[in-house]
Design an enzyme around this catalytic site. Structure first.
Site, PDB file in Angstrom:
ATOM      1  N   ASP A   1     117.588  29.992 -40.807  1.00  0.00           N
ATOM      2  CA  ASP A   1     117.599  29.387 -39.492  1.00  0.00           C
ATOM      3  C   ASP A   1     116.646  30.260 -38.665  1.00  0.00           C
ATOM      4  O   ASP A   1     116.432  31.418 -38.996  1.00  0.00           O
ATOM      5  CB  ASP A   1     119.021  29.461 -38.952  1.00  0.00           C
ATOM      6  CG  ASP A   1     119.125  28.939 -37.544  1.00  0.00           C
ATOM      7  OD1 ASP A   1     118.663  27.817 -37.323  1.00  0.00           O
ATOM      8  OD2 ASP A   1     119.660  29.652 -36.680  1.00  0.00           O
TER       9      ASP A   1
ATOM     10  N   ASP B   1     122.925  32.117 -37.908  1.00  0.00           N
ATOM     11  CA  ASP B   1     123.776  32.873 -36.992  1.00  0.00           C
ATOM     12  C   ASP B   1     124.983  32.051 -36.589  1.00  0.00           C
ATOM     13  O   ASP B   1     125.809  32.499 -35.809  1.00  0.00           O
ATOM     14  CB  ASP B   1     122.984  33.314 -35.765  1.00  0.00           C
ATOM     15  CG  ASP B   1     122.490  32.131 -34.954  1.00  0.00           C
ATOM     16  OD1 ASP B   1     122.607  30.991 -35.426  1.00  0.00           O
ATOM     17  OD2 ASP B   1     121.965  32.349 -33.847  1.00  0.00           O
TER      18      ASP B   1
ATOM     19  N   ASP C   1     124.831  25.923 -36.731  1.00  0.00           N
ATOM     20  CA  ASP C   1     124.545  25.749 -38.156  1.00  0.00           C
ATOM     21  C   ASP C   1     125.710  26.101 -39.094  1.00  0.00           C
ATOM     22  O   ASP C   1     125.515  26.221 -40.287  1.00  0.00           O
ATOM     23  CB  ASP C   1     123.261  26.477 -38.565  1.00  0.00           C
ATOM     24  CG  ASP C   1     123.291  27.944 -38.217  1.00  0.00           C
ATOM     25  OD1 ASP C   1     124.394  28.472 -38.041  1.00  0.00           O
ATOM     26  OD2 ASP C   1     122.209  28.542 -38.114  1.00  0.00           O
TER      27      ASP C   1
HETATM   28  P1  ADP Z   1     117.524  26.837 -34.054  1.00  0.00           P
HETATM   29  O1  ADP Z   1     117.498  25.813 -35.104  1.00  0.00           O
HETATM   30  O2  ADP Z   1     116.173  27.446 -33.868  1.00  0.00           O
HETATM   31  O3  ADP Z   1     118.578  27.853 -34.243  1.00  0.00           O
HETATM   32  P2  ADP Z   1     119.070  25.166 -32.207  1.00  0.00           P
HETATM   33  O4  ADP Z   1     119.407  24.112 -33.206  1.00  0.00           O
HETATM   34  O5  ADP Z   1     120.175  26.032 -31.756  1.00  0.00           O
HETATM   35  O6  ADP Z   1     117.838  26.063 -32.671  1.00  0.00           O
HETATM   36  O7  ADP Z   1     118.442  24.471 -30.930  1.00  0.00           O
HETATM   37  C1  ADP Z   1     117.298  23.653 -31.073  1.00  0.00           C
HETATM   38  C2  ADP Z   1     116.660  23.327 -29.772  1.00  0.00           C
HETATM   39  O8  ADP Z   1     117.581  22.612 -28.967  1.00  0.00           O
HETATM   40  C3  ADP Z   1     116.257  24.523 -28.969  1.00  0.00           C
HETATM   41  O9  ADP Z   1     114.978  24.990 -29.334  1.00  0.00           O
HETATM   42  C4  ADP Z   1     116.284  23.959 -27.559  1.00  0.00           C
HETATM   43  O10 ADP Z   1     115.088  23.272 -27.291  1.00  0.00           O
HETATM   44  C5  ADP Z   1     117.407  22.956 -27.588  1.00  0.00           C
HETATM   45  N1  ADP Z   1     118.672  23.515 -27.120  1.00  0.00           N
HETATM   46  C6  ADP Z   1     119.789  23.758 -27.848  1.00  0.00           C
HETATM   47  N2  ADP Z   1     120.770  24.262 -27.097  1.00  0.00           N
HETATM   48  C7  ADP Z   1     120.270  24.379 -25.850  1.00  0.00           C
HETATM   49  C8  ADP Z   1     120.782  24.851 -24.595  1.00  0.00           C
HETATM   50  N3  ADP Z   1     122.019  25.349 -24.467  1.00  0.00           N
HETATM   51  N4  ADP Z   1     119.975  24.798 -23.527  1.00  0.00           N
HETATM   52  C9  ADP Z   1     118.733  24.311 -23.631  1.00  0.00           C
HETATM   53  N5  ADP Z   1     118.195  23.880 -24.766  1.00  0.00           N
HETATM   54  C10 ADP Z   1     118.937  23.887 -25.862  1.00  0.00           C
HETATM   55 MG    MG Z   2     120.460  28.728 -34.470  1.00  0.00          MG
END
Ligand code: ADP
Ligand code: MG
Length: 641
Positions: free
Chosen positions: A337, A531, A535
């Site tokens: 991730d 983390d 996920d």
């Molecule tokens: P990653 O796969 O990199 O761990 P996430 O799945 O947690 O990322 O989130 C993907 C995208 O969703 C982020 O890059 C952001 O654009 C958006 N996002 C998720 N949660 C939030 C939040 N609490 N506030 C703003 N944007 C969010």
């Molecule tokens: Mg993440």
């Protein structure tokens, strides 16, 4: 004698008994009975005299064998040893047989030496793991009504303030309110360099406070603290057995009765059917009995896995069962991730682009309020960047949409903060941004306010982690992220990841891992490292789920099979290397023990093997296998700058 001191009382008694029996045995063996007495008196004297060290060394084995037969457990090692040694003594009743009393006594003596050693070795590895796991605090000093009070950590509630003095173990997880110090986190992470901590930092229970007194606001009850979590994980680890391990247990259940059956057939059939000498074939049968003992396997293989889990926890890698060591050793694809795993998850604000007529500080203010209740690393960073106070009472109806962003009412106005997917879903026209970075679009009552560009920082060892995986033989590294493709590509290029999939919603991450799993070669395993923020389902779906333990969510630690206590992705390669070493040792022991035993069985069947060789085949092999198993516990301590 240091060795004697390290024995338990019971072990010391057995040790003394063996030494006495050995001394008597040596004297009897050296007595020139033949020249002192005439036959058959010399033979009978020998019989009686060897019986003395035999009984001193082995009376408990005979007793246990008799008792176990009463319980219906026939094929245990006590029984096998008793029958084999009593049989050796009984050969004296066959007029044409050679005397085997010395061997009978010796088998029992060496068997006891082996048992003692085995007991000692198992105890020692358990102790060294227990020492390492000696992280439970004895008390907590809590401030109550202006007074310091020493209480059981279980009796401290969330929100109370505790004082941790230099030299004390941090009893509970919390936030440092006051003071600055150095922390020894070696027990948790294997990290030998002390870590500095000051007011405003979070602190985990289990570390040792080295230099300064600190006051800490407790954030979790003791039952949910880091210490408790680690102890639970390690205690439960022995329940999940590797396939190799359960195979050995099952194998031993068949091996012993089969060899005993052959022993009986060997002793009875040739003399009965072919009229051969009884004593000769009984002796061969007895040798079979000695070698039929599976102890080298049933002790050394579980001990190896136990050692492997122990070695991993010494460097801050918690493996929840030996089955996961087995899977880790076969990993050829590692899926990462991005946020919080390869990157720190602490975003810096790069720019705020406000729409015409909107002030950038308004954009940040609305965003920070909408993110008031989110645990996502992005939310924490936005709140950090907005330096003003956040009035939580004006925020309501918060909806967090995984992988997209948040939707909340702030002072009765609808605020959206998230990526383009969120804007498209809510049908808010937005502006794309040409800057590299993660873009958070902000909208108020359906009107676009602008966007905040944030950038995450790669973890210091992210690149090294990927390189080490490649040199450990991992064929494919993949990154999954909910972030923009541009950001994903940039990160992947920088750390050297083979393949990326971007703009994934959490459910798409599961699908992606499933299709990667479907494309795996048979026998090759896939690890997912995350983390746990958005996920956790993927962690469960992968062959082995690895979670970041220090900053990861509790859900991740629950869902994962392996937890990296210090969040360093380079520990994935360490875990794989340790797992391979453990498997190698386990298989060395299996092949060595079975090889020697089968060779001796064949030699015994054709009449070449002696009882002495059989003793080596049992006790000697067992001791060597245990010594080899103990190598699994050894691990190089990591030194990190
Ligand atoms: P990653 O796969 O990199 O761990 P996430 O799945 O947690 O990322 O989130 C993907 C995208 O969703 C982020 O890059 C952001 O654009 C958006 N996002 C998720 N949660 C939030 C939040 N609490 N506030 C703003 N944007 C969010
Ligand atoms: Mg993440």
């Amino acid at each position: 004698m240091r060795f004697l001191d390290s024995l338990s009382k019971r072990q010391r008694r057995t040790f003394v008994r063996i030494v006495i029996a050995l001394a008597i045995f040596a004297v009897v063996a050296l007595l020139p009975l033949d020249s002192l007495l005439s036959q058959p008196y010399a033979l009978w004297a020998e019989f009686v005299l060897f019986l003395i060290p035999y009984l001193i060394a082995g009376y408990d084995v005979l007793w246990k064998a008799a008792r176990n037969i009463g319980h219906g457990q026939i094929f245990d090692e006590n029984f096998l040893m008793s029958v084999a040694t009593l049989g050796a003594f009984a050969l004296v009743f066959f007029p044409d047989a050679e005397a085997h009393m010395a061997e009978g006594a010796a088998v029992m003596l060496f068997y006891q030496v082996g048992e003692l050693f085995q007991d000692y070795a198992v105890g020692k590895s358990r102790k060294s793991i227990a020492d390492m796991m000696d992280i439970a605090p004895e008390f907590a000093t809590v401030m109550r009504e202006g007074q310091q009070q020493e209480v059981d950590p279980y009796d401290v509630s969330v929100g109370e303030t505790i004082v941790v003095k230099p030299g004390e173990r941090v009893p509970l997880d919390g936030l440092i309110l006051d003071g600055a110090t150095q922390l020894d986190t070696a027990a948790l992470t294997g990290e030998s360099v002390p870590r500095t901590a000051k007011a405003g930092d979070r602190i985990n229970s289990g570390c040792i406070n080295l230099t300064g007194a600190i006051t800490v606001q407790v954030e979790k009850p003791y039952s949910e603290s880091t210490v408790q979590r680690i102890l639970e994980l390690v205690e439960n680890a022995s329940e999940k057995k590797a396939r190799t391990e359960s195979f050995i247990t099952r194998f031993a259940r068949y091996y012993t009765p089969i060899v005993v059956g052959i022993a009986a057939a060997l002793a009875i059939l040739p003399p009965l059917v072919l009229g051969q000498s009884w004593s000769d074939w009984i002796e061969r049968g007895l040798i079979f009995l000695v070698v039929s003992c599976p102890c080298a396997l049933v002790i050394s293989v579980p001990l190896t896995f136990f050692g492997g889990i122990g070695a991993a926890s010494k460097v801050g890698i918690l493996v929840k069962g030996s089955n996961y060591l087995e899977v880790l050793s076969q990993v050829d694809t590692v899926v990462f991730d991005k946020t919080g795993t390869l990157t720190n998850g602490t975003f810096n604000v790069v720019a705020i682009h406000a729409n015409e007529g909107v002030s950038p500080s308004d954009v940040l203010q609305f965003a920070a309020h909408a993110e008031a209740f989110s645990n996502h690393p992005i939310a924490l960073s936005v709140r950090e960047a907005y330096q003003g106070a956040i009035d939580e009472s004006i925020v309501s109806q918060v909806q967090e949409q995984s992988g997209k962003g948040v939707r909340a009412m702030v002072e009765e106005r609808l605020v959206l903060v998230g990526n383009h997917a969120l804007m498209e879903q809510e049908q808010v026209p937005f502006q794309a941004c040409e800057l590299a970075g993660t873009v958070l679009h902000v909208a108020l009552d359906g009107a676009y306010l602008g966007h905040i560009v944030i950038a995450d920082v790669l973890k210091g060892d992210a690149r090294q982690a990927v390189l080490q995986l490649q040199s450990a033989g991992v064929k494919r590294t993949v990154m999954l992220t909910g972030d923009r493709a541009e950001v994903a590509e940039a990160v992947a290029a920088e750390v050297g990841i083979n393949q990326t999939f971007a703009e994934l919603l959490p459910e798409h991450k599961v699908q992606q891992v499933e299709s990667l799993l479907a494309a795996q070669l048979p026998g090759a395993k896939l690890a997912f490292v995350g983390d746990g923020i958005n996920d956790a389902p993927v962690l469960t779906r992968a062959d082995v789920g690895i979670a970041m333990g220090a900053m990861g969510s509790d859900a991740a630690i629950e869902a994962a099979d392996v937890v990296l206590m210090d969040d360093r992705p380079s520990h994935i390669a360490t875990a794989i290397t340790l797992a391979r070493k453990t498997m190698r040792i386990a298989w060395q022991n299996i092949i060595f023990a079975l090889g020697v035993k089968i060779a001796i069985l064949i030699l015994a069947a054709v009449g070449i093997a002696t009882m002495w060789l059989a003793v080596f085949g049992d006790v000697g092999v067992c001791v060597l296998a245990i010594l080899n198993a103990m190598r699994a516990l050894r691990v190089k301590q990591v030194h990190k700058g």
